[in-house]
Scaffold this motif. Structure first.
Motif, PDB file in Angstrom:
ATOM      1  N   ILE A 189       0.830  -1.206   0.000  1.00  0.00           N
ATOM      2  CA  ILE A 189       0.000   0.000   0.000  1.00  0.00           C
ATOM      3  C   ILE A 189       0.868   1.261   0.000  1.00  0.00           C
ATOM      4  O   ILE A 189       0.585   2.220  -0.733  1.00  0.00           O
ATOM      5  N   THR A 190       1.921   1.267   0.786  1.00  0.00           N
ATOM      6  CA  THR A 190       2.818   2.423   0.833  1.00  0.00           C
ATOM      7  C   THR A 190       3.390   2.720  -0.546  1.00  0.00           C
ATOM      8  O   THR A 190       3.445   3.874  -0.992  1.00  0.00           O
ATOM      9  N   LYS A 191       3.789   1.665  -1.251  1.00  0.00           N
ATOM     10  CA  LYS A 191       4.369   1.851  -2.583  1.00  0.00           C
ATOM     11  C   LYS A 191       3.308   2.297  -3.582  1.00  0.00           C
ATOM     12  O   LYS A 191       3.571   3.126  -4.465  1.00  0.00           O
ATOM     13  N   ILE A 192       2.092   1.759  -3.448  1.00  0.00           N
ATOM     14  CA  ILE A 192       0.995   2.186  -4.327  1.00  0.00           C
ATOM     15  C   ILE A 192       0.715   3.673  -4.135  1.00  0.00           C
ATOM     16  O   ILE A 192       0.615   4.437  -5.106  1.00  0.00           O
ATOM     17  N   ILE A 193       0.559   4.095  -2.892  1.00  0.00           N
ATOM     18  CA  ILE A 193       0.225   5.491  -2.600  1.00  0.00           C
ATOM     19  C   ILE A 193       1.328   6.424  -3.089  1.00  0.00           C
ATOM     20  O   ILE A 193       1.051   7.501  -3.643  1.00  0.00           O
ATOM     21  N   THR A 194       2.586   6.024  -2.930  1.00  0.00           N
ATOM     22  CA  THR A 194       3.706   6.835  -3.411  1.00  0.00           C
ATOM     23  C   THR A 194       3.617   7.021  -4.920  1.00  0.00           C
ATOM     24  O   THR A 194       3.793   8.129  -5.437  1.00  0.00           O
ATOM     25  N   ILE A 212      -9.431   2.598   1.047  1.00  0.00           N
ATOM     26  CA  ILE A 212     -10.497   1.755   1.592  1.00  0.00           C
ATOM     27  C   ILE A 212      -9.944   0.383   1.962  1.00  0.00           C
ATOM     28  O   ILE A 212     -10.216  -0.154   3.046  1.00  0.00           O
ATOM     29  N   ASN A 213      -9.144  -0.194   1.082  1.00  0.00           N
ATOM     30  CA  ASN A 213      -8.520  -1.489   1.367  1.00  0.00           C
ATOM     31  C   ASN A 213      -7.596  -1.404   2.573  1.00  0.00           C
ATOM     32  O   ASN A 213      -7.549  -2.313   3.404  1.00  0.00           O
ATOM     33  N   GLN A 214      -6.849  -0.302   2.656  1.00  0.00           N
ATOM     34  CA  GLN A 214      -5.941  -0.127   3.790  1.00  0.00           C
ATOM     35  C   GLN A 214      -6.726  -0.081   5.101  1.00  0.00           C
ATOM     36  O   GLN A 214      -6.316  -0.683   6.111  1.00  0.00           O
ATOM     37  N   ALA A 215      -7.845   0.616   5.114  1.00  0.00           N
ATOM     38  CA  ALA A 215      -8.667   0.702   6.325  1.00  0.00           C
ATOM     39  C   ALA A 215      -9.206  -0.675   6.718  1.00  0.00           C
ATOM     40  O   ALA A 215      -9.238  -1.020   7.909  1.00  0.00           O
ATOM     41  N   ILE A 216      -9.624  -1.466   5.730  1.00  0.00           N
ATOM     42  CA  ILE A 216     -10.127  -2.815   6.023  1.00  0.00           C
ATOM     43  C   ILE A 216      -9.037  -3.656   6.673  1.00  0.00           C
ATOM     44  O   ILE A 216      -9.279  -4.388   7.645  1.00  0.00           O
ATOM     45  N   ILE A 217      -7.827  -3.560   6.132  1.00  0.00           N
ATOM     46  CA  ILE A 217      -6.703  -4.317   6.685  1.00  0.00           C
ATOM     47  C   ILE A 217      -6.439  -3.901   8.126  1.00  0.00           C
ATOM     48  O   ILE A 217      -6.193  -4.740   9.002  1.00  0.00           O
ATOM     49  N   ILE A 230      -7.760   6.818   8.623  1.00  0.00           N
ATOM     50  CA  ILE A 230      -7.799   6.617   7.161  1.00  0.00           C
ATOM     51  C   ILE A 230      -9.204   6.899   6.629  1.00  0.00           C
ATOM     52  O   ILE A 230      -9.380   7.596   5.614  1.00  0.00           O
ATOM     53  N   LEU A 231     -10.202   6.370   7.295  1.00  0.00           N
ATOM     54  CA  LEU A 231     -11.584   6.527   6.850  1.00  0.00           C
ATOM     55  C   LEU A 231     -12.019   7.990   6.885  1.00  0.00           C
ATOM     56  O   LEU A 231     -12.725   8.465   5.991  1.00  0.00           O
ATOM     57  N   ASN A 232     -11.604   8.723   7.917  1.00  0.00           N
ATOM     58  CA  ASN A 232     -11.930  10.154   7.980  1.00  0.00           C
ATOM     59  C   ASN A 232     -11.307  10.914   6.820  1.00  0.00           C
ATOM     60  O   ASN A 232     -11.924  11.834   6.252  1.00  0.00           O
ATOM     61  N   SER A 233     -10.090  10.525   6.451  1.00  0.00           N
ATOM     62  CA  SER A 233      -9.414  11.203   5.333  1.00  0.00           C
ATOM     63  C   SER A 233     -10.103  10.916   4.003  1.00  0.00           C
ATOM     64  O   SER A 233      -9.962  11.682   3.044  1.00  0.00           O
ATOM     65  N   LEU A 234     -10.852   9.818   3.945  1.00  0.00           N
ATOM     66  CA  LEU A 234     -11.531   9.432   2.712  1.00  0.00           C
ATOM     67  C   LEU A 234     -12.801  10.234   2.462  1.00  0.00           C
ATOM     68  O   LEU A 234     -13.234  10.370   1.317  1.00  0.00           O
ATOM     69  N   GLN A 235     -13.411  10.755   3.505  1.00  0.00           N
ATOM     70  CA  GLN A 235     -14.718  11.388   3.354  1.00  0.00           C
ATOM     71  C   GLN A 235     -14.715  12.540   2.346  1.00  0.00           C
ATOM     72  O   GLN A 235     -15.549  12.549   1.426  1.00  0.00           O
TER      73      GLN A 235
END
Length: 291
Positions: A189-194, A212-217, A230-235
């Motif tokens: 996930i870190t590499k994807i986001i980068t 969303i996947n990161q929050a589930i994990i 993470i979820l708050n940042s998604l809103q």
């Protein structure tokens, strides 16, 4: 695939591709809802992109590669589109894979798998075929372990060693995240986001799906505080994308993390009311699992 981000130095092939370069760039940019300014960033000014798209100006070979990469494509993928002005065989398979529903039946998965096996010498399609094979194991008692064995080499033997991901790479990784242990999944996930932040900032929906996947994990590891962050940042991101069904899911998961069953079920009810029955059913199972 070692030359994944450069064309073969073959003049005839390059000329065939680049004769349609401007029009193809325009079509891909508008399809991705990118502005000319977003595509031009750090390379040209907006007017230069306009001239390139209208075949009024040529740029260097290196800059052409940079534009293609910025659109989230490999040169081979660009060639599929450029040669025919329409989605080619590979892109059709990618589209079908990206749009598989969680509740899709095995007959459809197997049909897509057989079509993928028909395509030769394409590493992306080979990886998708592996994922599809793992999905066909769901009715097998040994499915989880066997599925993980199938898909884990996609990361460990290949994509882990790649610095720059294509959009296809990122989508494939998102589809197999849950086959990995907590530490490896976070590394991915870190590499994807980068890659998304540095190379594809316009791919906001893909970033939302990754988060969303990161929050589930995080939730599965009972790291509820991190998940809520993470979820708050998604809103705001989901609001800007007008993905209100996913916003309700995010709100429900925040409620789950905060041990508020009533609020979580209210979001489930709202999903039912807007016609997202499958999503509501899946989310209701999550509520039962955690609360």
């Amino acid at each position: 695939m070692k030359n994944r981000h450069i064309f073969e130095h073959n003049k005839q092939r390059k000329n065939t591709i680049m004769n349609n370069f401007g029009k193809t760039i325009h079509n891909l940019r508008t399809r991705r809802k990118m502005t000319q300014q977003e595509l031009a960033q750090d390379l040209f000014d907006r007017s230069t992109i306009s001239k390139i798209e209208n075949n009024e100006l040529s740029t260097t070979y290196e800059n052409e590669i940079k534009l293609i990469t910025r659109l989230g494509l490999t040169p081979n993928e660009f060639e599929y589109i450029s040669n025919s002005y329409q989605v080619g065989t590979k892109d059709q398979l990618l589209y079908r894979f990206l749009n598989l529903d969680d509740n899709v039946d095995q007959e459809e998965i197997n049909g897509l798998l057989q079509d993928c096996l028909f395509v030769k010498n394409d590493e992306d399609i080979k990886r998708i075929a592996i994922i599809l094979k793992s999905l066909l194991l769901v009715n097998n008692a040994a499915a989880p372990a066997h599925a993980r064995e199938l898909v884990q080499p996609i990361w460990f033997n290949y994509l882990r060693n790649i610095e720059v991901f294509t959009i296809t790479d990122i989508t494939i990784l998102n589809s197999i995240l849950f086959a990995f242990d907590y530490q490896t999944a976070n590394e991915i996930i870190t590499k994807i986001i980068t890659n998304l932040d540095n190379r594809y900032p316009f791919m906001k929906e893909l970033k939302a799906n990754t988060l969303i996947n990161q929050a589930i994990i995080q939730m599965k590891e009972h790291q509820f505080k991190s998940a809520v962050s993470i979820l708050n940042s998604l809103q705001p991101l989901l609001k800007s994308l007008r993905q209100y069904d996913k916003l309700l899911v995010v709100n429900a998961r925040i409620a789950i993390c905060q041990n508020d069953k009533q609020k979580a079920l209210e979001q489930v009810d709202l999903l039912q009311k807007i016609g997202a029955a499958n999503l509501a059913k899946s989310l209701e199972q999550e509520v039962k699992q955690f609360l």
